[in-house]
Write a protein that holds these residues in place. Structure first.
Motif, PDB file in Angstrom:
ATOM      1  N   ASP A  14     -10.158 -18.886  13.865  1.00 57.00           N
ATOM      2  CA  ASP A  14     -11.581 -19.156  13.647  1.00 57.00           C
ATOM      3  C   ASP A  14     -11.824 -20.370  12.769  1.00 57.00           C
ATOM      4  N   GLY A  15     -10.755 -21.044  12.374  1.00 55.49           N
ATOM      5  CA  GLY A  15     -10.897 -22.227  11.547  1.00 55.49           C
ATOM      6  C   GLY A  15     -10.958 -21.950  10.061  1.00 55.49           C
ATOM      7  N   ASN A  16     -10.782 -20.691   9.667  1.00 49.58           N
ATOM      8  CA  ASN A  16     -10.772 -20.332   8.250  1.00 49.58           C
ATOM      9  C   ASN A  16      -9.365 -20.473   7.678  1.00 49.58           C
ATOM     10  N   PRO A  17      -9.246 -20.697   6.367  1.00 51.64           N
ATOM     11  CA  PRO A  17      -7.914 -20.736   5.764  1.00 51.64           C
ATOM     12  C   PRO A  17      -7.141 -19.452   6.064  1.00 51.64           C
ATOM     13  N   VAL A  18      -5.845 -19.583   6.352  1.00 56.55           N
ATOM     14  CA  VAL A  18      -5.020 -18.418   6.663  1.00 56.55           C
ATOM     15  C   VAL A  18      -4.983 -17.487   5.449  1.00 56.55           C
ATOM     16  N   PRO A  19      -4.643 -16.206   5.635  1.00 56.72           N
ATOM     17  CA  PRO A  19      -4.727 -15.240   4.531  1.00 56.72           C
ATOM     18  C   PRO A  19      -4.046 -15.661   3.241  1.00 56.72           C
ATOM     19  N   SER A  20      -2.861 -16.260   3.305  1.00 62.56           N
ATOM     20  CA  SER A  20      -2.148 -16.592   2.073  1.00 62.56           C
ATOM     21  C   SER A  20      -2.899 -17.597   1.216  1.00 62.56           C
ATOM     22  N   ARG A  21      -3.764 -18.389   1.824  1.00 56.66           N
ATOM     23  CA  ARG A  21      -4.506 -19.402   1.068  1.00 56.66           C
ATOM     24  C   ARG A  21      -5.597 -18.787   0.200  1.00 56.66           C
ATOM     25  N   HIS A  22      -5.880 -17.506   0.390  1.00 58.32           N
ATOM     26  CA  HIS A  22      -6.887 -16.824  -0.423  1.00 58.32           C
ATOM     27  C   HIS A  22      -6.260 -16.063  -1.585  1.00 58.32           C
ATOM     28  N   ALA A  23      -4.951 -16.155  -1.724  1.00 60.00           N
ATOM     29  CA  ALA A  23      -4.259 -15.434  -2.794  1.00 60.00           C
ATOM     30  C   ALA A  23      -4.412 -16.161  -4.126  1.00 60.00           C
ATOM     31  N   THR A  24      -4.535 -15.403  -5.185  1.00 58.54           N
ATOM     32  CA  THR A  24      -4.498 -15.986  -6.524  1.00 58.54           C
ATOM     33  C   THR A  24      -3.053 -16.333  -6.878  1.00 58.54           C
ATOM     34  N   LYS A  25      -2.901 -17.136  -7.911  1.00 59.82           N
ATOM     35  CA  LYS A  25      -1.557 -17.445  -8.392  1.00 59.82           C
ATOM     36  C   LYS A  25      -0.848 -16.182  -8.851  1.00 59.82           C
ATOM     37  N   GLU A  26      -1.594 -15.256  -9.451  1.00 60.15           N
ATOM     38  CA  GLU A  26      -1.003 -13.995  -9.897  1.00 60.15           C
ATOM     39  C   GLU A  26      -0.428 -13.221  -8.711  1.00 60.15           C
ATOM     40  N   GLU A  27      -1.170 -13.196  -7.608  1.00 60.22           N
ATOM     41  CA  GLU A  27      -0.673 -12.506  -6.414  1.00 60.22           C
ATOM     42  C   GLU A  27       0.596 -13.166  -5.898  1.00 60.22           C
ATOM     43  N   GLU A  52     -10.161 -12.164  -2.807  1.00 61.66           N
ATOM     44  CA  GLU A  52      -9.004 -11.885  -3.639  1.00 61.66           C
ATOM     45  C   GLU A  52      -8.623 -10.423  -3.475  1.00 61.66           C
ATOM     46  N   ALA A  53      -7.351 -10.146  -3.660  1.00 58.80           N
ATOM     47  CA  ALA A  53      -6.880  -8.765  -3.549  1.00 58.80           C
ATOM     48  C   ALA A  53      -7.277  -7.967  -4.781  1.00 58.80           C
ATOM     49  N   THR A  54      -7.650  -6.725  -4.562  1.00 57.78           N
ATOM     50  CA  THR A  54      -7.847  -5.816  -5.680  1.00 57.78           C
ATOM     51  C   THR A  54      -6.479  -5.393  -6.215  1.00 57.78           C
ATOM     52  N   ALA A  55      -6.483  -4.759  -7.377  1.00 56.13           N
ATOM     53  CA  ALA A  55      -5.218  -4.276  -7.941  1.00 56.13           C
ATOM     54  C   ALA A  55      -4.544  -3.296  -6.993  1.00 56.13           C
ATOM     55  N   GLU A  56      -5.340  -2.456  -6.340  1.00 55.59           N
ATOM     56  CA  GLU A  56      -4.778  -1.480  -5.406  1.00 55.59           C
ATOM     57  C   GLU A  56      -4.193  -2.183  -4.183  1.00 55.59           C
ATOM     58  N   GLU A  57      -4.897  -3.185  -3.669  1.00 54.60           N
ATOM     59  CA  GLU A  57      -4.399  -3.916  -2.500  1.00 54.60           C
ATOM     60  C   GLU A  57      -3.121  -4.672  -2.837  1.00 54.60           C
ATOM     61  N   LEU A  58      -3.068  -5.277  -4.013  1.00 61.60           N
ATOM     62  CA  LEU A  58      -1.851  -5.984  -4.407  1.00 61.60           C
ATOM     63  C   LEU A  58      -0.681  -5.012  -4.526  1.00 61.60           C
ATOM     64  N   ALA A  59      -0.927  -3.838  -5.056  1.00 68.33           N
ATOM     65  CA  ALA A  59       0.131  -2.832  -5.158  1.00 68.33           C
ATOM     66  C   ALA A  59       0.630  -2.433  -3.776  1.00 68.33           C
ATOM     67  N   GLN A  60      -0.262  -2.340  -2.825  1.00 72.23           N
ATOM     68  CA  GLN A  60       0.128  -1.997  -1.453  1.00 72.23           C
ATOM     69  C   GLN A  60       0.926  -3.130  -0.822  1.00 72.23           C
ATOM     70  N   MET A  61       0.539  -4.372  -1.117  1.00 70.70           N
ATOM     71  CA  MET A  61       1.305  -5.512  -0.601  1.00 70.70           C
ATOM     72  C   MET A  61       2.718  -5.518  -1.179  1.00 70.70           C
ATOM     73  N   VAL A  62       2.828  -5.243  -2.461  1.00 72.20           N
ATOM     74  CA  VAL A  62       4.141  -5.165  -3.098  1.00 72.20           C
ATOM     75  C   VAL A  62       4.998  -4.113  -2.406  1.00 72.20           C
ATOM     76  N   GLU A  63       4.425  -2.955  -2.151  1.00 70.26           N
ATOM     77  CA  GLU A  63       5.165  -1.871  -1.506  1.00 70.26           C
ATOM     78  C   GLU A  63       5.612  -2.269  -0.103  1.00 70.26           C
ATOM     79  N   LEU A  64       4.716  -2.918   0.649  1.00 70.58           N
ATOM     80  CA  LEU A  64       5.043  -3.315   2.020  1.00 70.58           C
ATOM     81  C   LEU A  64       6.101  -4.415   2.036  1.00 70.58           C
ATOM     82  N   LEU A  65       5.982  -5.389   1.127  1.00 68.68           N
ATOM     83  CA  LEU A  65       6.977  -6.455   1.056  1.00 68.68           C
ATOM     84  C   LEU A  65       8.339  -5.891   0.686  1.00 68.68           C
ATOM     85  N   ARG A  66       8.380  -4.998  -0.283  1.00 71.48           N
ATOM     86  CA  ARG A  66       9.656  -4.419  -0.699  1.00 71.48           C
ATOM     87  C   ARG A  66      10.303  -3.634   0.438  1.00 71.48           C
ATOM     88  N   ALA A  67       9.498  -2.891   1.185  1.00 67.82           N
ATOM     89  CA  ALA A  67      10.043  -2.156   2.326  1.00 67.82           C
ATOM     90  C   ALA A  67      10.611  -3.121   3.360  1.00 67.82           C
TER      91      ALA A  67
END
Length: 574
Positions: free
Chosen positions: A203-216, A167-182
């Motif tokens: 590698d057969g693992n779920p893609v990154p978005s599948r590890h996101a919480t609903k909040e993210e 799961e993303a930390t609060a800091e990582e989520l804030a960085q994702m928000v900034e990158l998406l907005r840009a």
């Protein structure tokens, strides 16, 4: 003087209204006159006896990588498509961090069926921001193309290897928000994501978005509301129900935008599933949200193998197998006990895909080893009976002998009259939009890139499920309005001159075959169109009698500049 005049055609303008005989005049990329045109023109097209319609709009493609080696974005324009949207399901290739490129390249090779060697040889991977990616495509395309900002690309660029499994930390989520907005500010069409169990990385693992919480997910969707002309695209998964319908409604309210979800495939044998999925729109509308189903308008003929594993990895407990090396996979399948358990897992009712595991009805579509060529075109059940084996053993034995390169074709669903009738009902339903071409992806697996000509050939002419005027509206005005495309989707004076001239009596899908034109000479499934005579993008002819004219007038569509905002009733107060 006009640049082009198209004379004497039957104008089907995209409004759904009656057709009419008229001329159409084009100047400086726009339609300037519909009616009786007396003005001289540099070029004249005789459209007598033919349909003149707006260019078709395909809102679900994966041309993000192909755009670098094929500016035509074929085969779409040959089937009358003049505007496309890429970056769907969270799988854009921008933005990039220095280390994200290799991961995304491998992920696309697995989840979207693009040969890895083609992605390595054909794409420069030399940008970081979304705007830099779009800038590289300017002036290179035959058709108009906009691109969604993919969740998996954003997550990997911010979180690195932590994007998978954490799961993303609060800091990582804030960085994702900034990158998406840009990325949205630089022209990204909106936010796209997936939580589907069929989407796994190299590698057969779920893609990154599948590890996101609903909040993210909701936090990122919420950013869209601040940028003009943006939208949301989402894949909820397999076998979903009311909980997922409400999830999509919440995404819509958070973004204050319609959510286009995929994919709805008509099936008369399971019409209850179709009704349940359509009800997602009713649930959303009751909450002031909007959720629209992307419906594939033709039977889906798929080809799958035990090497890449896409689709197979949705069976219960099969995903770990596709994380093994080739030699480990072969050893696993050669072990009778493991093979038996493998088959039992596929039949496990906990997987919504378990009904697919009817091995006897699979057909051997392609083999790599010439010594196995006699199996091509034969049903696994028939092979098993002739060799005295169980169907699963016969299938696996062939795959192992072929170094796992055998392509199996499950029964094609939806070729019956009742399913075609159901498709026709879906095309008329305001809870759907026609598309799901996946053009540019699954290059060895599906041929849904030809959806437009299938609708006209089979749906309009042969089965009379929809009128010509309504079919044109559903593939032009409806998707253009859903995504807020400015001045596109209709033949109107002042609109961009995206125009198709075609023969209603012959338009259709040609033979599907393998075309070896990818970087490094790799092949892809391909089909030409019949009856598409002329295609114009922004007033310039890009296809003439099925051939590329060499012109590249396509616009790299950017949100805000080329799109306007489509809000939902309850979004402002959400």
């Amino acid at each position: 003087m006009l640049d082009v005049v198209i004379r004497g055609g039957t104008i089907v303008d995209g409004s759904g209204g009656p057709s009419r005989l008229a001329d159409l005049g084009i100047r400086d990329g726009r339609i300037v006159k519909i009616g009786s045109v007396d003005e001289d023109a540099r070029a004249t097209i005789d459209a007598t006896g033919q349909i003149v319609s707006p260019g078709f709009v395909d809102i679900h493609t994966h041309y993000d990588a192909q755009a670098f080696w094929d500016g035509t974005l074929s085969p779409s324009p040959y089937h009358g498509v003049t505007s496309v949207v890429g970056g769907n399901r969270g799988f854009s290739i921008a933005p990039l961090s220095p280390e994200a490129g290799p991961y995304l390249m491998k992920m696309l090779s697995r989840v979207e069926g693009m040969p890895l060697e083609c992605l390595e040889a054909g794409v420069p991977w030399n940008w970081q921001s979304f705007g830099e990616y779009l800038d590289q495509l300017e002036g290179t395309l035959a058709v108009n193309a906009g691109f969604m900002v993919g969740h998996s690309a954003v997550r990997r660029s911010v979180m690195g290897e932590r994007a998978v499994g954490h799961e993303a930390t609060a800091e990582e989520l804030a960085q994702m928000v900034e990158l998406l907005r840009a990325s949205l500010a630089e022209g990204g069409f909106g936010f796209s994501s997936t939580i589907s169990s069929t989407h796994n990385d190299f590698d057969g693992n779920p893609v990154p978005s599948r590890h996101a919480t609903k909040e993210e997910m909701l936090t990122l969707a919420r950013q869209v509301r601040d940028f003009e002309g943006t939208t949301v695209e989402f894949l909820p998964g397999v076998g979903w129900g009311e909980a997922e319908a409400n999830y999509m409604a919440e995404l819509s309210l958070a973004a204050n935008r319609p959510v286009n979800w995929n994919v709805m495939a008509a099936n008369a044998q399971n019409s209850a599933s179709t009704e349940r999925q359509l009800a997602a729109t009713d649930i959303a509308r009751a909450r002031g949200a909007e959720v629209i189903a992307l419906t594939v308008p033709q039977p889906m003929r798929i080809r799958i193998n035990l090497d890449s594993g896409f689709v197979f990895d949705a069976f219960h407990n099969w995903a770990p197998f596709f994380r093994l090396s080739k030699s480990e996979k072969l050893a696993f399948l050669s072990d009778p006990a493991k093979r038996k358990q493998f088959e039992q897992d596929a039949q496990d009712p906990r997987s919504p895909m378990h009904r697919m595991a009817n091995w006897a009805n699979f057909t051997i579509d392609q083999v790599q080893d010439d010594s196995l060529a006699t199996y091509r075109g034969r049903r696994v059940g028939e092979i098993a009976e002739s060799e005295g084996k169980e169907p699963f053993d016969a299938m696996i034995d062939i795959a192992v002998a072929d170094d796992l390169q055998t392509y199996f074709m499950p029964p094609t669903m939806g070729t019956d009259d009742e399913t075609w009738r159901l498709r026709g009902e879906l095309w008329h339903d305001d809870r759907t939009v026609i598309g799901a071409s996946d053009a540019g992806a699954h290059l060895d697996m599906i041929d849904t890139f030809a959806f437009s000509t299938v609708v006209f050939g089979e749906g309009v002419r042969e089965r009379e499920l929809i009128t010509m005027s309504e079919a044109v509206r559903q593939m032009t005005d409806v998707p253009a309005k859903l995504y807020g495309l400015r001045d596109r989707g209709r033949l109107e004076e002042g609109f961009f001159a995206d125009v198709v001239v075609f023969d209603a009596e012959t338009v259709g899908l040609g033979e599907t075959y393998t075309k070896y034109d990818l970087p490094t000479g790799a092949g892809r499934l391909y089909a030409d169109a019949t009856g598409i005579e002329h295609v114009f993008a922004n007033g310039v002819e890009i296809v003439r009698a099925g051939e590329d004219t060499g012109a590249r007038p396509g616009v790299v569509l950017r949100s805000g500049r080329d799109t306007e905002t489509v809000e939902v009733p309850g979004g402002r107060d959400a």
